[in-house]
Design a protein around this motif. Structure first.
Motif, PDB file in Angstrom:
ATOM      1  N   MET A 126      24.652  85.885  64.065  1.00 44.20           N
ATOM      2  CA  MET A 126      24.008  84.849  64.860  1.00 44.20           C
ATOM      3  C   MET A 126      24.558  84.894  66.287  1.00 44.20           C
ATOM      4  SD  MET A 126      23.945  81.735  62.038  1.00 44.20           S
ATOM      5  CE  MET A 126      22.415  81.021  62.657  1.00 44.20           C
ATOM      6  N   ASP A 127      23.702  85.255  67.237  1.00 46.71           N
ATOM      7  CA  ASP A 127      24.123  85.427  68.631  1.00 46.71           C
ATOM      8  C   ASP A 127      23.663  84.237  69.466  1.00 46.71           C
ATOM      9  OD1 ASP A 127      25.018  86.371  71.010  1.00 46.71           O
ATOM     10  OD2 ASP A 127      23.766  88.171  71.059  1.00 46.71           O
ATOM     11  N   GLU A 128      24.583  83.292  69.682  1.00 46.17           N
ATOM     12  CA  GLU A 128      24.304  82.053  70.410  1.00 46.17           C
ATOM     13  C   GLU A 128      22.966  81.454  69.953  1.00 46.17           C
ATOM     14  OE1 GLU A 128      25.647  81.306  74.246  1.00 46.17           O
ATOM     15  OE2 GLU A 128      26.511  83.281  74.551  1.00 46.17           O
ATOM     16  N   PRO A 129      22.802  81.228  68.661  1.00 43.85           N
ATOM     17  CA  PRO A 129      21.485  80.853  68.131  1.00 43.85           C
ATOM     18  C   PRO A 129      20.987  79.498  68.598  1.00 43.85           C
ATOM     19  CG  PRO A 129      23.170  80.567  66.456  1.00 43.85           C
ATOM     20  CD  PRO A 129      23.827  81.265  67.605  1.00 43.85           C
ATOM     21  N   PHE A 130      21.918  78.592  68.993  1.00 44.04           N
ATOM     22  CA  PHE A 130      21.485  77.237  69.350  1.00 44.04           C
ATOM     23  C   PHE A 130      21.694  76.949  70.837  1.00 44.04           C
ATOM     24  CE2 PHE A 130      23.404  76.544  64.909  1.00 44.04           C
ATOM     25  CZ  PHE A 130      22.269  77.039  64.295  1.00 44.04           C
ATOM     26  N   GLY A 131      21.901  78.000  71.616  1.00 45.10           N
ATOM     27  CA  GLY A 131      22.237  77.811  73.027  1.00 45.10           C
ATOM     28  C   GLY A 131      21.089  77.354  73.894  1.00 45.10           C
ATOM     29  N   ALA A 132      19.840  77.521  73.424  1.00 43.65           N
ATOM     30  CA  ALA A 132      18.684  77.228  74.272  1.00 43.65           C
ATOM     31  C   ALA A 132      18.074  75.857  74.008  1.00 43.65           C
ATOM     32  CB  ALA A 132      17.621  78.307  74.079  1.00 43.65           C
ATOM     33  N   VAL A 133      18.713  75.051  73.151  1.00 43.67           N
ATOM     34  CA  VAL A 133      18.157  73.737  72.834  1.00 43.67           C
ATOM     35  C   VAL A 133      19.065  72.644  73.385  1.00 43.67           C
ATOM     36  CG1 VAL A 133      16.934  74.540  70.785  1.00 43.67           C
ATOM     37  CG2 VAL A 133      19.290  73.737  70.560  1.00 43.67           C
ATOM     38  N   ASP A 134      18.533  71.416  73.461  1.00 44.01           N
ATOM     39  CA  ASP A 134      19.306  70.317  74.039  1.00 44.01           C
ATOM     40  C   ASP A 134      20.444  69.915  73.100  1.00 44.01           C
ATOM     41  OD1 ASP A 134      18.589  67.819  72.351  1.00 44.01           O
ATOM     42  OD2 ASP A 134      16.626  68.664  72.807  1.00 44.01           O
ATOM     43  N   PRO A 135      21.465  69.195  73.629  1.00 44.19           N
ATOM     44  CA  PRO A 135      22.669  68.899  72.841  1.00 44.19           C
ATOM     45  C   PRO A 135      22.404  68.171  71.528  1.00 44.19           C
ATOM     46  CG  PRO A 135      23.077  68.453  75.164  1.00 44.19           C
ATOM     47  CD  PRO A 135      21.613  68.760  75.034  1.00 44.19           C
ATOM     48  N   ILE A 136      21.446  67.251  71.498  1.00 44.42           N
ATOM     49  CA  ILE A 136      21.181  66.504  70.267  1.00 44.42           C
ATOM     50  C   ILE A 136      20.610  67.421  69.198  1.00 44.42           C
ATOM     51  CG2 ILE A 136      19.787  64.669  69.245  1.00 44.42           C
ATOM     52  CD1 ILE A 136      20.020  63.147  71.878  1.00 44.42           C
ATOM     53  N   VAL A 137      19.622  68.239  69.581  1.00 47.31           N
ATOM     54  CA  VAL A 137      19.036  69.183  68.628  1.00 47.31           C
ATOM     55  C   VAL A 137      20.082  70.213  68.204  1.00 47.31           C
ATOM     56  CG1 VAL A 137      17.290  70.990  68.332  1.00 47.31           C
ATOM     57  CG2 VAL A 137      16.711  68.869  69.518  1.00 47.31           C
ATOM     58  N   ARG A 138      20.913  70.625  69.153  1.00 51.94           N
ATOM     59  CA  ARG A 138      21.956  71.614  68.846  1.00 51.94           C
ATOM     60  C   ARG A 138      22.905  71.092  67.774  1.00 51.94           C
ATOM     61  NH1 ARG A 138      25.184  74.923  73.460  1.00 51.94           N
ATOM     62  NH2 ARG A 138      26.402  76.291  72.108  1.00 51.94           N
ATOM     63  N   SER A 139      23.316  69.838  67.912  1.00 51.08           N
ATOM     64  CA  SER A 139      24.207  69.240  66.924  1.00 51.08           C
ATOM     65  C   SER A 139      23.549  69.200  65.553  1.00 51.08           C
ATOM     66  CB  SER A 139      24.607  67.831  67.369  1.00 51.08           C
ATOM     67  OG  SER A 139      25.456  67.225  66.421  1.00 51.08           O
ATOM     68  N   ARG A 140      22.265  68.867  65.514  1.00 46.95           N
ATOM     69  CA  ARG A 140      21.545  68.814  64.240  1.00 46.95           C
ATOM     70  C   ARG A 140      21.442  70.197  63.604  1.00 46.95           C
ATOM     71  NH1 ARG A 140      16.657  64.929  66.431  1.00 46.95           N
ATOM     72  NH2 ARG A 140      17.813  62.948  66.393  1.00 46.95           N
ATOM     73  N   LEU A 141      21.202  71.210  64.433  1.00 44.78           N
ATOM     74  CA  LEU A 141      21.106  72.566  63.912  1.00 44.78           C
ATOM     75  C   LEU A 141      22.453  73.049  63.380  1.00 44.78           C
ATOM     76  CD1 LEU A 141      18.778  74.152  66.624  1.00 44.78           C
ATOM     77  CD2 LEU A 141      18.198  73.737  64.224  1.00 44.78           C
ATOM     78  N   GLN A 142      23.529  72.668  64.057  1.00 49.14           N
ATOM     79  CA  GLN A 142      24.866  73.014  63.563  1.00 49.14           C
ATOM     80  C   GLN A 142      25.111  72.395  62.189  1.00 49.14           C
ATOM     81  OE1 GLN A 142      27.194  71.448  66.759  1.00 49.14           O
ATOM     82  NE2 GLN A 142      26.872  73.204  68.099  1.00 49.14           N
ATOM     83  N   GLU A 143      24.739  71.130  62.046  1.00 47.56           N
ATOM     84  CA  GLU A 143      24.899  70.453  60.752  1.00 47.56           C
ATOM     85  C   GLU A 143      24.041  71.132  59.683  1.00 47.56           C
ATOM     86  OE1 GLU A 143      26.956  68.158  59.965  1.00 47.56           O
ATOM     87  OE2 GLU A 143      27.699  67.566  61.945  1.00 47.56           O
ATOM     88  N   GLU A 144      22.840  71.545  60.085  1.00 48.53           N
ATOM     89  CA  GLU A 144      21.950  72.220  59.142  1.00 48.53           C
ATOM     90  C   GLU A 144      22.548  73.549  58.698  1.00 48.53           C
ATOM     91  OE1 GLU A 144      18.413  71.989  56.916  1.00 48.53           O
ATOM     92  OE2 GLU A 144      19.320  70.521  58.261  1.00 48.53           O
ATOM     93  N   LEU A 145      23.147  74.275  59.633  1.00 48.68           N
ATOM     94  CA  LEU A 145      23.777  75.542  59.285  1.00 48.68           C
ATOM     95  C   LEU A 145      24.916  75.326  58.289  1.00 48.68           C
ATOM     96  CD1 LEU A 145      24.232  78.599  59.713  1.00 48.68           C
ATOM     97  CD2 LEU A 145      25.771  77.990  61.595  1.00 48.68           C
ATOM     98  N   LEU A 146      25.740  74.315  58.523  1.00 39.78           N
ATOM     99  CA  LEU A 146      26.847  74.030  57.606  1.00 39.78           C
ATOM    100  C   LEU A 146      26.322  73.631  56.229  1.00 39.78           C
ATOM    101  CD1 LEU A 146      29.200  72.092  60.058  1.00 39.78           C
ATOM    102  CD2 LEU A 146      29.486  74.426  59.203  1.00 39.78           C
TER     103      LEU A 146
END
Length: 367
Positions: free
Chosen positions: A164-184
């Motif tokens: 995964m190469d900076e997979p969530f770098g292009a989205v806003d901080p709120i969406v990024r946090s949600r995607l991180q939680e989804e990955l975990l």
């Protein structure tokens, strides 16, 4: 350390015409079933390392093994079909539906139509997309939804390894946090071996089982679990990269369940005013919490009891600072400092477990 799924031994990459290597004699073992994060400043070779693992780039020297096998012994296209790859730009085929994007690798592997359709349906649900989105095109989805689709496509053939190469770098901080939680959440279920590239140390600490901090030229400065990095940085470069607030970052890794909660100034709703006053004197507070069994009703100022005979005659105020038992110590600290009572109430669902105060948070950081 668990058995290595990916092993890099003295791997160097020097691009043609470059004076210095992009990656210099890097040795690294990535355990099976763990998330390993590569983090560092621009020019530290993070993406180059990722691309060498799946042979998008060939190393100048050194050995890379995947599950005990030299990656150069496998044809690149065969190797890549067994590795999921997610990038910041997502890379979905714009002229194909989300379902067709997810089905791409299984189709190349010769899966039958029924098996592919079943796998697409499973993954759409797994990554949290609405089923109707499977028949839509990428342009009609939000950035966060496209990233979820990209993860689904990478998982389509059930590869043991995910890059995964900076997979969530292009989205806003709120969406990024949600995607991180989804990955975990996904990792809890799937236990893949994941190599995750980011430039964000907070993201690295949140998602990584281990973190490799790299310097310019792919020099490995420290490789350790997040708590160890924050507690004992190897050198000034690592300490500087972690930032001056590394104590607060450590709090985000410490579960609230690691401290002994206190009961706090609590009285049952069936109690008398005298009992409530006695609790406040013992605890040294001017307020008291009110319980009905193990359910928290709220709290009262001492003046709320004036002229009353029982606690039930009063109307409790709602606690502003409540956190669930699954929270981190950092979340607890945020709750405590934002309340007048300097205490946070800890709940499990709606069941009262106890309270946490600043002293306990400090003790948890020092332990």
């Amino acid at each position: 350390m668990a058995e290595a799924m990916i092993r890099l031994e003295a791997v160097t990459k020097t691009y043609q015409g470059a004076v210095n290597p992009a990656v210099d004699s890097l040795s690294l073992e990535i355990p099976r079933g763990e998330v390993v994060v590569l983090v560092g400043p621009s020019g530290c070779g993070k993406t180059t390392i990722l691309k060498m693992i799946n042979r998008l780039i060939e190393p100048t020297s050194g050995v890379i093994e995947l599950d005990g096998r030299d990656v150069t012994s496998v044809e690149p296209h065969v190797l890549r079909r067994g590795i999921g790859y997610v990038i910041q730009q997502i890379g979905l085929f714009p002229h194909r539906t989300i379902a067709d994007n997810i089905a791409a690798v299984p189709g190349l592997l010769g899966w039958d139509k029924g098996r592919i359709e079943q796998r697409v349906d499973e993954l759409v649900e797994l990554v949290g997309l609405d089923p109707e989105m499977a028949q839509r095109y990428p342009a009609s989805l939000s950035g966060g939804q496209q990233q979820r689709a990209g993860v689904a496509r990478a998982l389509a053939a059930d590869p043991p390894v995910l890059l995964m190469d900076e997979p969530f770098g292009a989205v806003d901080p709120i969406v990024r946090s949600r995607l991180q939680e989804e990955l975990l959440r996904l990792q809890d279920r799937l236990a893949k071996t994941i190599v995750f590239v980011t430039h964000d140390i907070d993201e690295a600490i949140k998602v990584g089982d281990r973190v490799a901090i790299l310097n310019i030229g792919g020099m490995l400065e420290q490789y350790a679990p997040p708590d160890e990095l924050l507690r004992e940085p190897a050198n000034e470069f690592v300490a500087g990269f972690l930032g001056e607030d590394r104590g607060l970052k450590r709090l985000s890794l410490i579960p609230l369940t690691s401290v002994n909660l206190v009961r706090g100034p609590m009285v049952n709703v069936t109690g008398t005013v005298e009992e409530a006053s006695s609790v406040m004197r013992q605890e040294g507070t001017e307020w008291v919490g009110v319980l009905e069994g193990d359910r928290l009703l709220g709290w009262l100022w001492n003046t709320d009891l004036d002229g009353k005979s029982t606690v039930a005659d009063c109307v409790p105020r709602r606690f502003r600072a409540t956190i669930q038992a699954a929270a981190s110590m950092r979340e607890a600290l945020d709750a405590v400092v934002n309340t007048r009572n300097q205490a946070a109430v800890v709940l499990e669902g709606d069941r009262y477990l106890g309270m946490v105060f600043l002293d306990q948070i400090s003790e948890g950081l020092l332990s």
